[in-house]
Design a protein around this motif. Structure first.
Motif, PDB file in Angstrom:
ATOM      1  N   LEU A 180      37.518  26.224  35.956  1.00  0.00           N
ATOM      2  CA  LEU A 180      38.793  26.734  35.475  1.00  0.00           C
ATOM      3  C   LEU A 180      39.170  26.123  34.123  1.00  0.00           C
ATOM      4  CD1 LEU A 180      40.792  26.837  38.825  1.00  0.00           C
ATOM      5  CD2 LEU A 180      39.677  28.730  37.633  1.00  0.00           C
ATOM      6  N   GLY A 181      38.779  24.869  33.904  1.00  0.00           N
ATOM      7  CA  GLY A 181      39.031  24.253  32.604  1.00  0.00           C
ATOM      8  C   GLY A 181      38.316  24.980  31.483  1.00  0.00           C
ATOM      9  N   GLU A 182      37.100  25.409  31.736  1.00  0.00           N
ATOM     10  CA  GLU A 182      36.342  26.150  30.731  1.00  0.00           C
ATOM     11  C   GLU A 182      36.900  27.551  30.520  1.00  0.00           C
ATOM     12  OE1 GLU A 182      31.974  24.013  31.042  1.00  0.00           O
ATOM     13  OE2 GLU A 182      32.323  25.857  32.201  1.00  0.00           O
ATOM     14  N   ARG A 183      37.758  27.989  31.442  1.00  0.00           N
ATOM     15  CA  ARG A 183      38.436  29.281  31.283  1.00  0.00           C
ATOM     16  C   ARG A 183      39.860  29.092  30.774  1.00  0.00           C
ATOM     17  NH1 ARG A 183      34.236  29.394  33.843  1.00  0.00           N
ATOM     18  NH2 ARG A 183      32.959  31.265  34.122  1.00  0.00           N
ATOM     19  N   LYS A 184      40.086  27.935  30.165  1.00  0.00           N
ATOM     20  CA  LYS A 184      41.288  27.645  29.356  1.00  0.00           C
ATOM     21  C   LYS A 184      42.561  27.456  30.167  1.00  0.00           C
ATOM     22  CE  LYS A 184      38.586  28.116  25.820  1.00  0.00           C
ATOM     23  NZ  LYS A 184      38.029  26.884  25.189  1.00  0.00           N
ATOM     24  N   ALA A 185      42.434  27.004  31.423  1.00  0.00           N
ATOM     25  CA  ALA A 185      43.641  26.580  32.134  1.00  0.00           C
ATOM     26  C   ALA A 185      44.302  25.463  31.327  1.00  0.00           C
ATOM     27  CB  ALA A 185      43.290  26.096  33.531  1.00  0.00           C
ATOM     28  N   SER A 186      45.627  25.475  31.235  1.00  0.00           N
ATOM     29  CA  SER A 186      46.312  24.526  30.339  1.00  0.00           C
ATOM     30  C   SER A 186      46.391  23.133  30.930  1.00  0.00           C
ATOM     31  CB  SER A 186      47.723  25.028  30.016  1.00  0.00           C
ATOM     32  OG  SER A 186      48.523  25.088  31.188  1.00  0.00           O
ATOM     33  N   GLU A 187      46.510  23.011  32.266  1.00  0.00           N
ATOM     34  CA  GLU A 187      46.556  21.714  32.926  1.00  0.00           C
ATOM     35  C   GLU A 187      45.698  21.766  34.181  1.00  0.00           C
ATOM     36  OE1 GLU A 187      50.257  19.779  33.739  1.00  0.00           O
ATOM     37  OE2 GLU A 187      51.208  20.586  31.917  1.00  0.00           O
ATOM     38  N   LEU A 188      44.896  20.738  34.367  1.00  0.00           N
ATOM     39  CA  LEU A 188      44.076  20.595  35.558  1.00  0.00           C
ATOM     40  C   LEU A 188      44.589  19.415  36.376  1.00  0.00           C
ATOM     41  CD1 LEU A 188      40.505  20.914  33.957  1.00  0.00           C
ATOM     42  CD2 LEU A 188      41.896  22.752  34.946  1.00  0.00           C
ATOM     43  N   TRP A 189      44.838  19.661  37.646  1.00  0.00           N
ATOM     44  CA  TRP A 189      45.234  18.610  38.583  1.00  0.00           C
ATOM     45  C   TRP A 189      44.315  18.674  39.791  1.00  0.00           C
ATOM     46  CZ3 TRP A 189      50.207  15.780  38.837  1.00  0.00           C
ATOM     47  CH2 TRP A 189      50.983  15.925  37.677  1.00  0.00           C
ATOM     48  N   GLY A 190      43.997  17.512  40.367  1.00  0.00           N
ATOM     49  CA  GLY A 190      43.152  17.480  41.543  1.00  0.00           C
ATOM     50  C   GLY A 190      43.623  16.448  42.548  1.00  0.00           C
ATOM     51  N   LEU A 191      43.486  16.783  43.825  1.00  0.00           N
ATOM     52  CA  LEU A 191      43.866  15.906  44.928  1.00  0.00           C
ATOM     53  C   LEU A 191      42.674  15.771  45.858  1.00  0.00           C
ATOM     54  CD1 LEU A 191      46.241  14.522  46.637  1.00  0.00           C
ATOM     55  CD2 LEU A 191      46.401  16.746  47.786  1.00  0.00           C
ATOM     56  N   ASP A 192      42.389  14.542  46.306  1.00  0.00           N
ATOM     57  CA  ASP A 192      41.311  14.352  47.270  1.00  0.00           C
ATOM     58  C   ASP A 192      41.576  13.091  48.089  1.00  0.00           C
ATOM     59  OD1 ASP A 192      38.307  15.761  47.407  1.00  0.00           O
ATOM     60  OD2 ASP A 192      38.402  13.779  48.330  1.00  0.00           O
ATOM     61  N   ILE A 193      41.097  13.087  49.326  1.00  0.00           N
ATOM     62  CA  ILE A 193      41.303  11.942  50.207  1.00  0.00           C
ATOM     63  C   ILE A 193      40.359  10.789  49.881  1.00  0.00           C
ATOM     64  CG2 ILE A 193      39.666  12.650  52.016  1.00  0.00           C
ATOM     65  CD1 ILE A 193      41.767  11.791  54.087  1.00  0.00           C
ATOM     66  N   SER A 194      39.302  11.082  49.105  1.00  0.00           N
ATOM     67  CA  SER A 194      38.241  10.107  48.850  1.00  0.00           C
ATOM     68  C   SER A 194      38.301   9.557  47.431  1.00  0.00           C
ATOM     69  CB  SER A 194      36.873  10.771  49.084  1.00  0.00           C
ATOM     70  OG  SER A 194      35.831  10.024  48.505  1.00  0.00           O
ATOM     71  N   GLU A 195      38.363   8.236  47.308  1.00  0.00           N
ATOM     72  CA  GLU A 195      38.310   7.592  45.990  1.00  0.00           C
ATOM     73  C   GLU A 195      36.994   7.890  45.298  1.00  0.00           C
ATOM     74  OE1 GLU A 195      40.393   6.046  44.193  1.00  0.00           O
ATOM     75  OE2 GLU A 195      41.941   5.092  45.421  1.00  0.00           O
ATOM     76  N   ASN A 196      35.919   7.938  46.077  1.00  0.00           N
ATOM     77  CA  ASN A 196      34.607   8.227  45.504  1.00  0.00           C
ATOM     78  C   ASN A 196      34.566   9.616  44.889  1.00  0.00           C
ATOM     79  OD1 ASN A 196      31.620   9.434  46.157  1.00  0.00           O
ATOM     80  ND2 ASN A 196      31.507   7.285  45.548  1.00  0.00           N
TER      81      ASN A 196
END
Length: 265
Positions: free
Chosen positions: A87-103
């Protein structure tokens, strides 16, 4: 803990596994699954990421997102970061991510950095308050991650709170029918009751995960309670993506992945 052994199919691909029924304790489930993804998760289950929603279903074919240029997007269960990169390469203005794993968070950070991208990343169970802004995002999405939640209705309410009015929520998961059926001797055989939503633990390659197989109606009703209107439900497999082999034969007979696109009212 109930020590009775039950038969289930694994979450990704139709192989029968032995599972132990367990009582659901949210903190224990979070610890177990967080450790699974911190250690062997990708090695055992691989990674499903856009443009694929799962086995034999693709964004190129379905076009659920459309144009994301200038849009703020949040991924629930960002894994190794491939979908955010897409999605970043398709020019989304902000990327946010959530995950339970630090790794997984570290993998996402490194993967995006390798392509000149960055995202705001948060390590937390999806069910819990974690500082994500409300009424902020145009899209919230989850690729084969939403089924890990211990509180489906609560998670959908949180996701609704993150979205602007008319914002879109897209998620995929292993189809519940697929998880009940195994291939045996050129036949498809039911190995588990479709209505059974009890929690279970499975040991795979020396690592343990804990899940519940929810009915499709459970997902639909939880979306409605959270204030979403379903715009599209995809169950069919894309024949162009199917190769030969037992798994694709199964996919021709029943859905292995489902994808839902819903809009916040």
């Amino acid at each position: 803990m109930n020590k009775n052994i039950v038969h289930r199919t694994n979450m990704i691909g139709g192989g029968e596994v032995d599972a132990v029924s367990v009582n659901m304790d949210k903190s224990i489930v979070h610890k177990t699954n967080g450790l699974f993804w911190d250690t062997k998760g990708n090695d055992v289950l691989g990674a499903t990421a856009l443009p694929l929603y799962g086995a034999f279903v693709s964004e190129e074919k379905c076009q659920l997102f459309g144009d994301v240029s200038g849009k703020r997007v949040l991924e629930i269960g960002c894994g190794s970061g491939q979908s955010l990169k897409y999605l970043g390469e398709r020019k989304a203005s902000e990327l946010w991510g959530l995950d339970i794993s630090e790794n997984q968070i570290e993998k996402t950070k490194q993967h995006l950095s390798d392509y000149g991208l960055s995202a705001k990343l948060i390590c937390s169970p999806m069910e819990e308050e974690c500082g994500i802004p409300e009424e902020y995002f145009d899209f919230v999405y989850s690729i084969y991650a939403i089924g890990w939640t211990t509180d489906l209705e609560g998670t959908f309410r949180r996701i609704a709170s993150y979205l602007r009015k008319d914002g879109v929520f897209i998620f995929s998961w292993s189809h519940p029918i697929h998880k009940c059926v195994a291939a045996e001797n050129n036949m498809l055989v039911f190995k588990k009751c479709y209505h059974d939503e009890s929690w279970y633990s499975v040991s795979l390659d020396g690592s343990t995960l804990t899940l519940s197989d929810r009915k499709l109606s459970t997902y639909v009703n939880a979306l409605a309670k959270a204030g979403f209107v379903i715009e599209e439900l995809i169950e069919q497999s894309d024949e162009e993506l199917m190769n030969s082999g037992d798994f694709s034969k199964k996919a021709k007979m029943l859905p292995v992945t489902f994808v839902i696109k819903a809009r916040k009212r």
